[in-house]
Design a protein around this motif. Structure first.
Motif, PDB file in Angstrom:
ATOM      1  N   LEU A  58      -6.191   6.915  -7.266  1.00  0.00           N
ATOM      2  CA  LEU A  58      -5.814   5.787  -8.131  1.00  0.00           C
ATOM      3  C   LEU A  58      -4.435   5.288  -7.723  1.00  0.00           C
ATOM      4  O   LEU A  58      -3.609   6.062  -7.268  1.00  0.00           O
ATOM      5  N   TYR A  59      -4.221   4.028  -7.963  1.00  0.00           N
ATOM      6  CA  TYR A  59      -2.886   3.499  -7.705  1.00  0.00           C
ATOM      7  C   TYR A  59      -2.329   2.986  -9.029  1.00  0.00           C
ATOM      8  O   TYR A  59      -2.968   2.185  -9.703  1.00  0.00           O
ATOM      9  N   ARG A  65       0.884   1.184 -10.786  1.00  0.00           N
ATOM     10  CA  ARG A  65       2.128   0.487 -10.507  1.00  0.00           C
ATOM     11  C   ARG A  65       3.212   0.924 -11.484  1.00  0.00           C
ATOM     12  O   ARG A  65       2.926   1.262 -12.636  1.00  0.00           O
ATOM     13  N   ARG A 119       0.348  12.112  -5.818  1.00  0.00           N
ATOM     14  CA  ARG A 119       0.408  12.211  -4.352  1.00  0.00           C
ATOM     15  C   ARG A 119       1.724  11.603  -3.852  1.00  0.00           C
ATOM     16  O   ARG A 119       2.454  12.203  -3.088  1.00  0.00           O
ATOM     17  N   THR A 120       1.996  10.386  -4.311  1.00  0.00           N
ATOM     18  CA  THR A 120       3.319   9.798  -4.063  1.00  0.00           C
ATOM     19  C   THR A 120       3.759   9.134  -5.358  1.00  0.00           C
ATOM     20  O   THR A 120       2.923   8.735  -6.161  1.00  0.00           O
ATOM     21  N   GLY A 121       5.062   8.988  -5.556  1.00  0.00           N
ATOM     22  CA  GLY A 121       5.559   8.352  -6.765  1.00  0.00           C
ATOM     23  C   GLY A 121       5.912   9.367  -7.835  1.00  0.00           C
ATOM     24  O   GLY A 121       6.129  10.541  -7.532  1.00  0.00           O
ATOM     25  N   GLU A 135       7.429   5.112 -10.946  1.00  0.00           N
ATOM     26  CA  GLU A 135       7.516   4.555  -9.592  1.00  0.00           C
ATOM     27  C   GLU A 135       6.100   4.158  -9.229  1.00  0.00           C
ATOM     28  O   GLU A 135       5.148   4.671  -9.806  1.00  0.00           O
ATOM     29  N   ASP A 136       5.937   3.285  -8.253  1.00  0.00           N
ATOM     30  CA  ASP A 136       4.596   2.998  -7.756  1.00  0.00           C
ATOM     31  C   ASP A 136       4.007   4.313  -7.276  1.00  0.00           C
ATOM     32  O   ASP A 136       4.626   5.017  -6.484  1.00  0.00           O
ATOM     33  N   SER A 137       2.815   4.647  -7.775  1.00  0.00           N
ATOM     34  CA  SER A 137       2.301   5.990  -7.504  1.00  0.00           C
ATOM     35  C   SER A 137       0.862   5.982  -7.031  1.00  0.00           C
ATOM     36  O   SER A 137       0.027   5.242  -7.554  1.00  0.00           O
ATOM     37  N   LEU A 138       0.608   6.833  -6.052  1.00  0.00           N
ATOM     38  CA  LEU A 138      -0.781   7.137  -5.701  1.00  0.00           C
ATOM     39  C   LEU A 138      -1.088   8.459  -6.384  1.00  0.00           C
ATOM     40  O   LEU A 138      -0.373   9.440  -6.204  1.00  0.00           O
TER      41      LEU A 138
END
Lengths: 632, 229
Positions: free
Chosen positions: A36-37, A39, A58-60, A100-103
């Protein structure tokens, strides 16, 4: 799933608790994920939403907030959100928002629950209370149980072994009217170096005296006494003794201090056996005991300071050999005790004996046997009620000044809060001390309590212990009944809270503050010490050591069994981490402090710390509701 | 735009009518979502091909990777990577780039066995690729060769979406800035080390989700706003 999802599998496998899953389960877990992404500023879920997945960043970064908007936690790469809701059947209580923008990888609830069922360690990680997890984690790390029952090493056994466990045989006795010849024959026949002199008419089983091979040499042979002299004339009457519950370490200290080689051990008021210094030498030859002996040989504070310079090295040694925080605290505090006792003996030599009975009391961490690297001095003086300011004031002023100055020279610097025997206010006769405590207990107020809590951890070091026992009985009688006092003390205990957790290399603190370093003392250890004090005073327990307090409070029902066990583990974990940190600082020639930088912690240590904090938070919460501290 | 919708729909319907029973007809039987559907109500299939070159007339497909996007999430469980046995030996340069060695490819099924699987996965889903012309041309050419019909379908092209986004900010997009990894970096998406058709398909799918999340529109974008005919 396709086996080539290796990249995603490796990512989750690199993070706790997924790192504890076997390959086959990891493969399945990775294959069940949805990407999922989210924002920045968007919510993953809100209060009362249904949560159907565990979210792995995963990121963010994500932030959890309660419905009132207060931040509860922040998670970054490799960390998770949503577990609490899943464990509640999927209903969200809090809000999770991307900061933060996150994956984000979503692991379906079904996979999450299957993994929990099949992998105990995985399940522990997500349990709401951290205690069980802390224990299971420590077992994984191979650190052993709470009191350092890990690797059997000389240093830690000192504190682990009770004298009762050391007794190999029943004491060899002789009646007081036996002759010296009979005594010598008995010693030789039993191959012992001492005899306990017991009067067969005394049904109490006490030792009337002790007779050693050294006595035969020095008092009989050297003085050419006839061999038919009765034993009672050459024995040492009323010998010093310890009980079977005392630690081996205590025996070593006492024997070193008095230069004796045999120590009777009593059990239930009866003579149970004798500890000899051969026993001890066989067990070990430790630098701590050597150091105590060294301190007692010094004639100046400067000399003691030189001897105490070995302390950092000693801490290093103890930490390296796996001694528990409990043991190390005891050893280090005993060195402070030794220095204090020696300084008082020197002061008495210069000033003459005290005009009225008194007892020197250690306060704070020394009293609790929880000192680490050398710290400030906290002490006070309790005198007999026959004390008269005009007649005796000068003596005790000079006496305490000499001891406190000496401690300062030794490295136990003056207490910034002036909690020292040389402060007039804290050098008082029993009746004044009783008044102090009456005021603190009967008319508690938060500010005075903050100052006085150090006096609820006191331990007699030197002098007339009976004076202290009188004061302690008085205090415990008052505190154990006083709900209002205990409520204030509880409220005080809640004033210092553990951090919410970590986010990247920041320590997150309630109210949105954050810091680069973690203050292990004030954010970790002090909250536990404060809790244990409340439980102990509630239970009317005379213990001051935190682990002892938790144990006795639990026996008396002031705290639950699980709660006490969890807090003991949390205390041990954080204290051990602090000691390790201090040992490393010392090795780098830096000042031993309480601040660890998060970069130096492994993911596993972070997660263990979080568990320790969650234990403290849970117990603080329980204390708050038990005493309704919110109403203060 | 309405004409375009009718045009697409009618073309697909016609191909279904005239088609012979088989994978192609089954594919056209299912309706393509209408172009005014909000983006999140549509399912997508991120797809990536590894080929021996860029000319569908001469070059061959060596592997197909895909991953579906449903309800705004990439579903790893349905992600696939399928190798395809080429009819001719693979040129040396390509083999180095993709790491697809001859012996692995020699054991793979031929395209006529793989294409039905791909068409089945695509049925009812909107294909999605980073620089879609390659996938569009190769797949359509393969369909024509094997089933006698082209593959007429609008694609989501994440490279085009990225180009539009960059141009909207009145900047000229350099060629390198539109590459998959460079584009992903702008959205805080991780850099994947592995390069195979499946990871690239997943990477494109995640990029698409990020791009849509960053479209500052009052309402969710519609399918025709994210796809290209």
């Amino acid at each position: 799933m396709d086996v080539e999802l290796i990249e995603i599998r490796e990512f989750i496998a690199a993070h706790h608790p997924f790192d504890m899953l076997p390959d086959a389960s990891l493969e399945k877990a990775a294959g069940s994920l949805r990407g999922l992404y989210v924002r920045q500023g968007k919510c993953l879920f809100q209060t009362d939403d249904t949560v159907d997945a565990l979210y792995i960043v995963r990121t963010g970064a994500l932030e959890t907030r309660d419905p009132s908007g207060e931040m509860l936690a922040r998670v970054g790469e490799g960390e998770t959100a949503g577990a609490a809701a899943l464990l509640r059947g999927g209903r969200a209580v809090n809000v999770v928002e991307a900061i933060e923008d996150s994956l984000v990888y979503a692991m379906p609830a079904e996979t999450f629950h299957t993994l929990r069922q099949h992998h105990k360690q995985f399940a522990y990680f997500f349990q709401p209370a951290g205690g069980e997890r802390l224990r299971s984690g420590r077992a994984v790390a191979g650190q052993g149980g709470p009191r350092g029952s890990g690797p059997a090493h000389a240093h830690l056994d000192l504190m682990g072994i009770h004298l009762g466990d050391m007794l190999k045989r029943a004491p060899v006795t002789i009646p007081p009217d036996a002759t010296i010849r009979e005594a010598g024959a008995r010693m030789s026949e039993q191959s012992v170096s001492c005899l306990m002199v017991v009067d067969p008419a005394d049904s109490g089983g006490r030792a009337a005296g002790i007779l050693t091979d050294r006595d035969l040499r020095n008092r009989v042979v050297a003085k050419a006494l006839p061999y038919d002299t009765p034993v009672s004339e050459v024995m040492t009457p009323d010998p010093l003794s310890l009980t079977a519950d005392d630690y081996l370490f205590d025996a070593m200290l006492l024997m070193t201090r008095h230069n004796i080689r045999h120590l009777p051990v009593m059990k239930d008021g009866k003579l149970a056996g004798v500890i000899t210094n051969t026993n001890l030498v066989q067990t070990q030859n430790t630098s701590a005991v050597y150091l105590v002996g060294d301190i007692f040989k010094r004639d100046t504070a400067e000399g003691m300071r030189d001897a105490l310079e070995m302390v950092p090295e000693l801490i290093l040694q103890l930490v390296e050999t796996g001694a528990s925080a409990h043991n190390i605290g005891h050893v280090i505090s005993s060195l402070s005790d030794a220095a204090t006792v020696r300084l008082m003996a020197l002061a008495e030599m210069r000033l003459g004996p005290a005009p009225v009975p008194f007892v020197w009391l250690a306060a704070g961490s020394q009293a609790r046997h929880e000192q680490t690297a050398r710290s400030d001095q906290d002490n006070c003086l309790l005198m007999h009620d026959s004390y008269d300011e005009t007649k005796h004031g000068e003596y005790f002023r000079a006496f305490t000044r000499m001891v406190c100055d000496g401690l300062n020279i030794c490295g136990y610097v003056y207490c910034p809060g002036e909690v020292m025997a040389m402060t007039d206010q804290w050098r008082q006769p029993l009746k004044v001390w009783k008044n102090y405590f009456s005021k603190w207990i009967d008319q508690p107020d938060p500010k005075s309590l903050m100052l006085s809590s150090v006096f609820f951890d006191m331990r007699p070091i030197y002098g007339n212990h009976a004076l202290f026992h009188d004061l302690r009985a008085f205090v415990l009688k008052k505190t154990s009944g006083s709900k209002i006092f205990l409520a204030y003390l509880a409220s005080n205990a809640l004033s210092r809270q553990p951090p919410l957790g970590f986010f990247r290399n920041l320590v997150m603190i309630r109210g949105g503050e954050h810091a680069n370093t973690l203050d292990l003392k004030h954010r970790g250890i002090v909250p536990i010490v404060d809790l244990a004090r409340v439980y102990a005073l509630d239970a009317g327990s005379p213990s001051v050591n935190t682990l002892d307090r938790l144990e006795t409070a639990q026996e008396k029902g002031a705290v639950s069994k699980d709660g006490a066990a969890d807090l003991r583990d949390a205390w041990d974990f954080i204290s051990t981490m602090r000691l390790r940190h201090q040992a490393l600082r010392i090795r780098e020639n830096k000042r031993a402090d309480h601040y660890v930088s998060l970069e130096t912690l492994s993911n596993f240590e972070r997660s263990q710390l979080k568990d320790a904090f969650s234990v403290v938070k849970t117990m603080q919460g329980a204390l708050a509701s038990a005493y309704q501290t919110g109403r203060m | 735009m309405l004409r375009h919708v009718l045009g697409l729909d009618m073309t697909r319907r016609a191909l279904w009518l005239v088609g012979k029973p088989g994978p192609m007809r089954d594919y056209y039987q299912e309706d393509y979502p209408t172009l005014d559907t909000p983006w999140h109500a549509v399912d997508y299939l991120a797809i990536d091909l590894e080929t021996t070159g860029l000319d569908p007339m001469h070059d061959e497909i060596l592997s197909v990777g895909f991953a579906p996007v449903r309800r705004g999430a990439v579903h790893m469980a349905e992600a696939r990577h399928i190798l395809v046995r080429p009819t001719r030996p693979v040129p040396e340069q390509t083999a180095i780039i993709h790491g697809l060695l001859d012996d692995r490819l020699a054991a793979a099924p031929p395209l006529e066995d793989v294409l039905p699987v791909v068409l089945k996965a695509m049925t009812g889903l909107v294909p999605l690729a980073h620089y879609a012309p390659v996938e569009r041309r190769f797949l359509s050419h393969a369909c024509k060769r094997l089933y006698g019909q082209p593959l007429i379908v609008p694609y989501v092209d994440t490279l085009r979406l990225e180009q539009r986004s960059v141009e909207r900010q009145q900047e000229t997009a350099t060629k390198g800035a539109l590459r998959l990894n460079a584009a992903r970096e702008r959205y805080n998406l991780p850099r994947y080390r592995a390069h195979n058709a499946m990871m690239d398909a997943i990477a494109a799918a995640e990029l698409f989700l990020a791009q849509v999340a960053h479209m500052d529109t009052k309402r969710p974008p519609r399918l025709d706003e994210v796809s290209v005919g």
